[in-house]
Design a protein around this motif. Structure first.
Motif, PDB file in Angstrom:
ATOM      1  N   MET A   1      55.151  44.776  58.806  1.00  0.00           N
ATOM      2  CA  MET A   1      54.600  45.906  58.075  1.00  0.00           C
ATOM      3  C   MET A   1      53.295  45.475  57.393  1.00  0.00           C
ATOM      4  O   MET A   1      53.202  44.399  56.847  1.00  0.00           O
ATOM      5  CB  MET A   1      55.617  46.378  57.034  1.00  0.00           C
ATOM      6  N   ALA A   2      52.314  46.341  57.425  1.00  0.00           N
ATOM      7  CA  ALA A   2      51.006  46.040  56.844  1.00  0.00           C
ATOM      8  C   ALA A   2      51.025  46.229  55.333  1.00  0.00           C
ATOM      9  O   ALA A   2      51.709  47.106  54.811  1.00  0.00           O
ATOM     10  CB  ALA A   2      49.950  46.951  57.464  1.00  0.00           C
ATOM     11  N   THR A   3      50.273  45.416  54.659  1.00  0.00           N
ATOM     12  CA  THR A   3      50.110  45.571  53.211  1.00  0.00           C
ATOM     13  C   THR A   3      49.241  46.792  52.974  1.00  0.00           C
ATOM     14  O   THR A   3      48.194  46.961  53.594  1.00  0.00           O
ATOM     15  CB  THR A   3      49.464  44.316  52.607  1.00  0.00           C
ATOM     16  N   ARG A   4      49.697  47.657  52.071  1.00  0.00           N
ATOM     17  CA  ARG A   4      48.970  48.885  51.753  1.00  0.00           C
ATOM     18  C   ARG A   4      48.591  48.891  50.279  1.00  0.00           C
ATOM     19  O   ARG A   4      49.230  48.231  49.469  1.00  0.00           O
ATOM     20  CB  ARG A   4      49.815  50.105  52.090  1.00  0.00           C
ATOM     21  N   LEU A   5      47.587  49.674  49.965  1.00  0.00           N
ATOM     22  CA  LEU A   5      47.025  49.744  48.616  1.00  0.00           C
ATOM     23  C   LEU A   5      46.903  51.217  48.251  1.00  0.00           C
ATOM     24  O   LEU A   5      46.380  51.997  49.046  1.00  0.00           O
ATOM     25  CB  LEU A   5      45.647  49.084  48.676  1.00  0.00           C
ATOM     26  N   THR A   6      47.404  51.611  47.073  1.00  0.00           N
ATOM     27  CA  THR A   6      47.240  53.006  46.659  1.00  0.00           C
ATOM     28  C   THR A   6      45.767  53.288  46.377  1.00  0.00           C
ATOM     29  O   THR A   6      44.983  52.379  46.092  1.00  0.00           O
ATOM     30  CB  THR A   6      48.067  53.335  45.400  1.00  0.00           C
ATOM     31  N   SER A   7      45.415  54.571  46.415  1.00  0.00           N
ATOM     32  CA  SER A   7      44.022  54.946  46.126  1.00  0.00           C
ATOM     33  C   SER A   7      43.664  54.605  44.689  1.00  0.00           C
ATOM     34  O   SER A   7      42.521  54.234  44.392  1.00  0.00           O
ATOM     35  CB  SER A   7      43.796  56.426  46.415  1.00  0.00           C
ATOM     36  N   GLY A   8      44.626  54.699  43.766  1.00  0.00           N
ATOM     37  CA  GLY A   8      44.365  54.347  42.367  1.00  0.00           C
ATOM     38  C   GLY A   8      44.077  52.868  42.202  1.00  0.00           C
ATOM     39  O   GLY A   8      43.161  52.483  41.456  1.00  0.00           O
ATOM     40  N   ALA A   9      44.836  52.017  42.900  1.00  0.00           N
ATOM     41  CA  ALA A   9      44.597  50.568  42.833  1.00  0.00           C
ATOM     42  C   ALA A   9      43.240  50.235  43.431  1.00  0.00           C
ATOM     43  O   ALA A   9      42.483  49.434  42.870  1.00  0.00           O
ATOM     44  CB  ALA A   9      45.709  49.809  43.546  1.00  0.00           C
ATOM     45  N   LEU A  10      42.908  50.866  44.542  1.00  0.00           N
ATOM     46  CA  LEU A  10      41.607  50.632  45.175  1.00  0.00           C
ATOM     47  C   LEU A  10      40.473  51.034  44.236  1.00  0.00           C
ATOM     48  O   LEU A  10      39.501  50.283  44.056  1.00  0.00           O
ATOM     49  CB  LEU A  10      41.519  51.404  46.488  1.00  0.00           C
ATOM     50  N   ALA A  11      40.594  52.177  43.600  1.00  0.00           N
ATOM     51  CA  ALA A  11      39.556  52.636  42.661  1.00  0.00           C
ATOM     52  C   ALA A  11      39.406  51.655  41.505  1.00  0.00           C
ATOM     53  O   ALA A  11      38.281  51.341  41.087  1.00  0.00           O
ATOM     54  CB  ALA A  11      39.897  54.035  42.144  1.00  0.00           C
ATOM     55  N   THR A  12      40.528  51.137  40.998  1.00  0.00           N
ATOM     56  CA  THR A  12      40.464  50.170  39.899  1.00  0.00           C
ATOM     57  C   THR A  12      39.727  48.912  40.332  1.00  0.00           C
ATOM     58  O   THR A  12      38.899  48.378  39.570  1.00  0.00           O
ATOM     59  CB  THR A  12      41.881  49.807  39.411  1.00  0.00           C
ATOM     60  N   LEU A  13      39.995  48.420  41.528  1.00  0.00           N
ATOM     61  CA  LEU A  13      39.326  47.212  42.015  1.00  0.00           C
ATOM     62  C   LEU A  13      37.811  47.392  42.021  1.00  0.00           C
ATOM     63  O   LEU A  13      37.066  46.536  41.520  1.00  0.00           O
ATOM     64  CB  LEU A  13      39.812  46.851  43.420  1.00  0.00           C
ATOM     65  N   ILE A  14      37.363  48.493  42.570  1.00  0.00           N
ATOM     66  CA  ILE A  14      35.920  48.738  42.663  1.00  0.00           C
ATOM     67  C   ILE A  14      35.307  48.956  41.278  1.00  0.00           C
ATOM     68  O   ILE A  14      34.245  48.403  40.962  1.00  0.00           O
ATOM     69  CB  ILE A  14      35.646  49.913  43.618  1.00  0.00           C
ATOM     70  N   GLU A  15      35.991  49.724  40.430  1.00  0.00           N
ATOM     71  CA  GLU A  15      35.490  49.971  39.076  1.00  0.00           C
ATOM     72  C   GLU A  15      35.398  48.680  38.263  1.00  0.00           C
ATOM     73  O   GLU A  15      34.412  48.453  37.555  1.00  0.00           O
ATOM     74  CB  GLU A  15      36.406  50.958  38.345  1.00  0.00           C
ATOM     75  N   GLU A  16      36.411  47.847  38.343  1.00  0.00           N
ATOM     76  CA  GLU A  16      36.424  46.602  37.572  1.00  0.00           C
ATOM     77  C   GLU A  16      35.347  45.637  38.054  1.00  0.00           C
ATOM     78  O   GLU A  16      34.706  44.955  37.250  1.00  0.00           O
ATOM     79  CB  GLU A  16      37.802  45.950  37.616  1.00  0.00           C
ATOM     80  N   ALA A  17      35.141  45.554  39.352  1.00  0.00           N
ATOM     81  CA  ALA A  17      34.083  44.683  39.880  1.00  0.00           C
ATOM     82  C   ALA A  17      32.717  45.158  39.410  1.00  0.00           C
ATOM     83  O   ALA A  17      31.863  44.349  39.020  1.00  0.00           O
ATOM     84  CB  ALA A  17      34.151  44.643  41.411  1.00  0.00           C
ATOM     85  N   THR A  18      32.513  46.456  39.409  1.00  0.00           N
ATOM     86  CA  THR A  18      31.241  47.029  38.953  1.00  0.00           C
ATOM     87  C   THR A  18      31.043  46.764  37.461  1.00  0.00           C
ATOM     88  O   THR A  18      29.962  46.355  37.021  1.00  0.00           O
ATOM     89  CB  THR A  18      31.209  48.540  39.244  1.00  0.00           C
ATOM     90  N   ARG A  19      32.097  46.986  36.681  1.00  0.00           N
ATOM     91  CA  ARG A  19      32.024  46.801  35.225  1.00  0.00           C
ATOM     92  C   ARG A  19      31.743  45.348  34.857  1.00  0.00           C
ATOM     93  O   ARG A  19      30.982  45.057  33.943  1.00  0.00           O
ATOM     94  CB  ARG A  19      33.342  47.256  34.588  1.00  0.00           C
ATOM     95  N   ALA A  20      32.357  44.406  35.565  1.00  0.00           N
ATOM     96  CA  ALA A  20      32.237  42.986  35.219  1.00  0.00           C
ATOM     97  C   ALA A  20      30.915  42.363  35.661  1.00  0.00           C
ATOM     98  O   ALA A  20      30.509  41.334  35.118  1.00  0.00           O
ATOM     99  CB  ALA A  20      33.392  42.201  35.844  1.00  0.00           C
TER     100      ALA A  20
END
Length: 127
Positions: A1-20
């Motif tokens: 089974m493939a590892t999946r990521l919720t849309s909320g988790a994905l948004a947090t990753l991108i937002e946090e990288a941008t913020r930092a």
């Protein structure tokens, strides 16, 4: 089974990288089984956060305690490469534990997922 990521988790990753930026963001990937439900931001306590990351040990311990008490599992970790690519760096490869956990790496708005296996990182694809 493939590892999946919720849309909320994905948004947090991108937002946090941008913020930092220009420092590396980092945190924990929480969920159940192969579903990453939450990207939990943590303090980057490395003395050179522009080039390296170290997840705050207190946050890591708290997440493992919460998991033992019935909370979400710690499935892996994430960090950003502010001036690099969304793939494991030489430093990432040297510091990896080979423990089978998932690493999400964020760079230039892209997120890639990797499994930290005994023989090194195995790509799981783009999120």
């Amino acid at each position: 089974m493939a590892t999946r990521l919720t849309s909320g988790a994905l948004a947090t990753l991108i937002e946090e990288a941008t913020r930092a930026h220009p420092r590396e963001a980092c945190g924990l990937l929480l969920g159940q089984g192969d579903m990453i439900e939450t990207a939990l931001p943590c303090a980057n306590v490395h003395p050179q956060p522009e080039r390296h990351f170290e997840i705050d040990p207190a946050a890591l311990i708290a997440a493992h305690r919460a998991a033992r008490a019935g909370g979400p599992e710690v499935l892996g970790y994430y960090h950003s490469h502010p001036n690099g690519r969304a793939e494991p760096s030489v430093t990432d490869r040297a510091m990896a534990a080979g423990d089978g956990r998932v690493w999400a790496i964020v760079a230039s708005g892209a997120v890639s997922l990797w499994r930290d296996g005994p023989a090194g990182f195995v790509p799981l694809g783009q999120a």
